[in-house]
Design a protein around this motif. Structure first.
Motif, mmCIF file in Angstrom:
data_model
loop_
_atom_site.group_PDB
_atom_site.id
_atom_site.type_symbol
_atom_site.label_atom_id
_atom_site.label_comp_id
_atom_site.label_asym_id
_atom_site.label_seq_id
_atom_site.Cartn_x
_atom_site.Cartn_y
_atom_site.Cartn_z
ATOM 1 N N ASP A 151 -45.366 15.427 -1.703
ATOM 2 C CA ASP A 151 -44.512 16.208 -0.815
ATOM 3 C C ASP A 151 -45.123 17.597 -0.625
ATOM 4 O OD1 ASP A 151 -42.157 17.065 0.640
ATOM 5 O OD2 ASP A 151 -41.647 18.201 -1.167
ATOM 6 N N LYS A 172 -47.887 18.907 -9.409
ATOM 7 C CA LYS A 172 -46.588 18.238 -9.306
ATOM 8 C C LYS A 172 -45.942 18.575 -7.974
ATOM 9 C CE LYS A 172 -42.829 19.815 -11.032
ATOM 10 N NZ LYS A 172 -41.692 20.244 -11.879
ATOM 11 N N ASP A 173 -44.997 17.752 -7.589
ATOM 12 C CA ASP A 173 -44.073 18.083 -6.505
ATOM 13 C C ASP A 173 -42.659 17.813 -7.014
ATOM 14 O OD1 ASP A 173 -43.670 15.346 -6.352
ATOM 15 O OD2 ASP A 173 -44.788 15.096 -4.488
ATOM 16 N N LYS A 174 -41.685 17.740 -6.150
ATOM 17 C CA LYS A 174 -40.295 17.598 -6.575
ATOM 18 C C LYS A 174 -40.012 16.269 -7.269
ATOM 19 C CE LYS A 174 -38.758 15.966 -1.998
ATOM 20 N NZ LYS A 174 -38.390 14.611 -2.401
ATOM 21 N N ASP A 175 -40.857 15.278 -7.040
ATOM 22 C CA ASP A 175 -40.597 13.942 -7.578
ATOM 23 C C ASP A 175 -41.607 13.458 -8.606
ATOM 24 O OD1 ASP A 175 -38.316 13.502 -5.933
ATOM 25 O OD2 ASP A 175 -39.664 13.085 -4.248
ATOM 26 N N ASN A 176 -42.864 13.909 -8.506
ATOM 27 C CA ASN A 176 -43.922 13.283 -9.285
ATOM 28 C C ASN A 176 -44.910 14.306 -9.838
ATOM 29 O OD1 ASN A 176 -43.303 10.370 -8.667
ATOM 30 N ND2 ASN A 176 -43.627 11.134 -6.580
ATOM 31 N N GLN A 183 -51.205 9.584 -8.808
ATOM 32 C CA GLN A 183 -49.838 9.851 -9.231
ATOM 33 C C GLN A 183 -49.660 9.367 -10.667
ATOM 34 O OE1 GLN A 183 -45.677 8.016 -7.832
ATOM 35 N NE2 GLN A 183 -46.710 9.155 -6.191
#
Length: 208
Positions: A151, A172-176, A183
């Motif tokens: 993201d 990192k991003d908001k999910d991973n 990932q």
């Protein structure tokens, strides 16, 4: 009676001068960053990076339009923007800009090294950290590869180290979480951050 130098017929008396130029980098007009104009031709003096090997590399460029812009890149004319002696095909010299790491852009596209990154808007592209990651409003890239599923709005680098061929980049991003373009899980992230083996630690320590 004569010597032949890139299509020119020259007096044999210039032989020693030309040999000094080709073998030792002596003579010619300094264009900056190891680029030299000699007899209306552009050359790159590769000093071997301090090693014993050195050479004078001919650059097929218009000497009247040639400009050296830093120690990796040069540009000339309307069609060519080379990286050392490698052409960045399709790059526009008039709008060509050097970013960070090996990222560059012109008014139409973004490039990594000599590769054009498809679908990346140069107006909104930004390089992250030391220049391994980049992003715009739609995507994230690691060098010239897409970071699939990332993201761009929340993507950030948490840790990076580059030294003597060893790379460790974690993001990192908001999910991973991500390692390079891969990932990973949160557990893998903390494990990789904390458990670099002794060999890697010794390499990294020499860079600090």
């Amino acid at each position: 009676n004569y010597i032949y130098f890139y299509g020119d017929v020259l007096p044999i008396g210039e032989k020693r001068q030309i040999i000094y130029f080709l073998d030792d980098g002596v003579g010619g007009i300094d264009m900056g960053n190891n680029y030299i104009k000699y007899k209306d031709r552009i050359f790159f003096w590769d000093d071997g990076g301090g090693q014993a090997v050195s050479s004078m590399v001919f650059i097929d460029a218009n000497p009247d339009r040639f400009v050296s812009v830093d120690n990796k890149y040069c540009k000339w004319g309307k069609k060519d923007s080379p990286y050392d002696s490698y052409e960045i095909k399709g790059a526009d010299p008039d709008t060509f800009q050097i970013l960070n790491g090996l990222f560059t852009k012109d008014g139409y596209a973004v490039f990594y090294d000599t590769q054009k990154l498809e679908g990346i808007n140069p107006e909104t592209f930004q390089v992250l950290g030391s220049g391994m990651y980049g992003k715009n409003e739609n995507s994230v890239v690691y060098t010239d590869r897409d970071v699939v599923g990332a993201d761009p709005k929340t993507f950030e680098i948490l840790h990076e180290k580059y030294c003597r061929g060893y790379r460790n980049v974690l993001a990192k991003d908001k999910d991973n979480y991500y390692s390079l373009q891969e990932q990973i899980t949160a557990d893998q992230f903390h494990e990789r951050l904390a458990s670099e083996n002794d060999e890697i630690k010794s390499i990294v320590d020499t860079c600090n």
